[in-house]
Design a protein around this motif. Structure first.
Motif, short mmCIF file in Angstrom:
data_model
loop_
_atom_site.label_atom_id
_atom_site.label_comp_id
_atom_site.label_asym_id
_atom_site.label_seq_id
_atom_site.Cartn_x
_atom_site.Cartn_y
_atom_site.Cartn_z
N VAL A 45 0.86 -1.18 0.00
CA VAL A 45 0.00 0.00 0.00
C VAL A 45 0.90 1.23 0.00
O VAL A 45 1.93 1.25 0.67
CB VAL A 45 -0.96 -0.01 1.22
CG1 VAL A 45 -0.20 0.02 2.54
CG2 VAL A 45 -1.92 1.16 1.15
N VAL A 80 -3.40 4.49 4.33
CA VAL A 80 -2.24 3.59 4.33
C VAL A 80 -2.02 3.02 5.73
O VAL A 80 -1.81 1.81 5.90
CB VAL A 80 -0.99 4.35 3.84
CG1 VAL A 80 0.27 3.54 4.13
CG2 VAL A 80 -1.11 4.63 2.35
N ALA A 107 4.37 -0.88 3.32
CA ALA A 107 3.90 0.44 2.89
C ALA A 107 5.06 1.25 2.33
O ALA A 107 6.21 1.12 2.79
CB ALA A 107 3.25 1.19 4.04
N MET A 147 5.78 5.21 1.98
CA MET A 147 5.24 6.49 2.43
C MET A 147 6.36 7.39 2.93
O MET A 147 7.51 6.96 3.03
CB MET A 147 4.20 6.28 3.54
CG MET A 147 4.74 5.65 4.81
SD MET A 147 3.42 5.18 6.00
CE MET A 147 2.57 6.74 6.23
#
Length: 334
Positions: free
Chosen positions: A122, A157, A169, A171
């Motif tokens: 994600v 997320v 993830a 990010m």
């Protein structure tokens, strides 16, 4: 184990039925396996050889099973054993239980194999400008991996990680409310953009105070871009300028290209628009602001084998891939 629901079996040596209640903690699947082996081989010794047990162990387990059922299961005839009427009645149920166990094990093994090869990534919406490329390069090295990708805002997320809907993830700033294992793999520059015809686009040096009267376009509260916007003015002790909120970087870029205002945005999201001359990066004191990109996962839920390989791939090869996409200044790890 045998279901604890009331079941009636004939009692050996008597013409009456016997009620079996609450036997789930007494009768085991292993006993059912031993029982079937003994019925098939007509010998505790041969059953023990088949199962890798000793004959006394087989005899003891069959004695416990008989005691739990309150019925004689085998009659001895020399060195062999013969199943009683009760044992014959029990055979199809035992076979069903053992077969169900085999099916359950098969399902678990198949599922575990899928999970081992699964990589659910994600990423925040800004990462869509490089995340798919990272995953495609990983696929070239690991074609057997089952890659799944989802894109959401920052809160989405974090929620996906917490709920177990994602393994890894991509990010910016790692979350604080959950414990994660995070690895920085590239620099993440933020810039201030305008329409090419905006008066500030031709300025050589812009002070922060010059921006307060200008209209801005911003992402939702809590997003990485919004944090950069607010920190930029608060750090200088300035009031926040008036701003219109939008739900995506794509909408913000379109609005800036429509000369609706200025916006802080990730430099990784505007490469094509800059090349096409549709956006300008302003020369502002304190810009660009450099953040970092991270690949991370929950500390309490370590990723599976393939997902771990993806994390290590991003750590090792991610910096070079980012340099190839965005150049040496904005694509390198710190």
């Amino acid at each position: 184990m045998i279901d604890s629901a009331r079941t009636v079996l004939p009692h050996a040596g008597k013409g009456e039925g016997m009620v079996l209640d609450d036997l789930g903690d007494k009768i085991t699947l292993r006993q059912m396996q031993i029982f079937l082996a003994a019925v098939e081989s007509r010998s505790f010794m041969r059953a023990a050889e088949r199962l890798g047990l000793t004959p006394p162990a087989v005899s003891m387990q069959m004695s416990k099973l008989s005691e739990s059922l309150g019925a004689t299961l085998f009659d001895k005839e020399g060195r062999s054993v013969q199943p009683t009427e009760v044992a014959t009645a029990l055979v199809p149920y035992a076979e069903r239980m053992v077969e169900t166990l085999k099916e359950a094990v098969h399902v678990v093994e198949a599922l575990q194999g899928r999970i081992d090869n699964q990589v659910r990534v994600v990423m925040v919406s800004t990462a869509r400008n490089f995340g798919p490329q990272l995953m495609q390069e990983f696929r070239k090295c690991h074609p057997e991996a089952d890659l799944q990708i989802s894109i959401d805002n920052r809160e989405g997320v974090i929620a996906a990680l917490e709920a177990g809907r994602a393994d890894v993830a991509l990010m910016g700033r790692p979350p604080k409310r959950v414990e994660v294992t995070a690895h920085q793999f590239a620099k993440h520059p933020y810039v201030l953009i305008s329409h090419p015809d905006h008066p500030l686009a031709r300025a050589k040096r812009i002070r922060r105070a010059d921006l307060v009267p200008m209209p801005f376009l911003v992402r939702e509260s809590g997003s990485g871009t919004r944090m950069v916007h607010e920190h930029f003015f608060h750090e200088a002790g300035l009031a926040l300028p008036r701003a219109q909120q939008m739900d995506s970087n794509a909408n913000i870029k379109q609005a800036v290209m429509g000369n609706m205002g200025l916006a802080f945005i990730s430099a990784h999201t505007i490469a094509l628009e800059r090349q096409a001359g549709k956006l300008s990066v302003l020369q502002v004191d304190g810009m660009p602001q450099i953040r970092d990109w991270y690949v991370l996962h929950l500390k309490r839920r370590p990723p599976g084998p393939a997902a771990r390989q993806f994390v290590e791939f991003v750590r090792a090869d991610g910096p070079a891939i980012m340099r190839g996409l965005f150049g040496p200044d904005f694509g390198a790890a710190a």
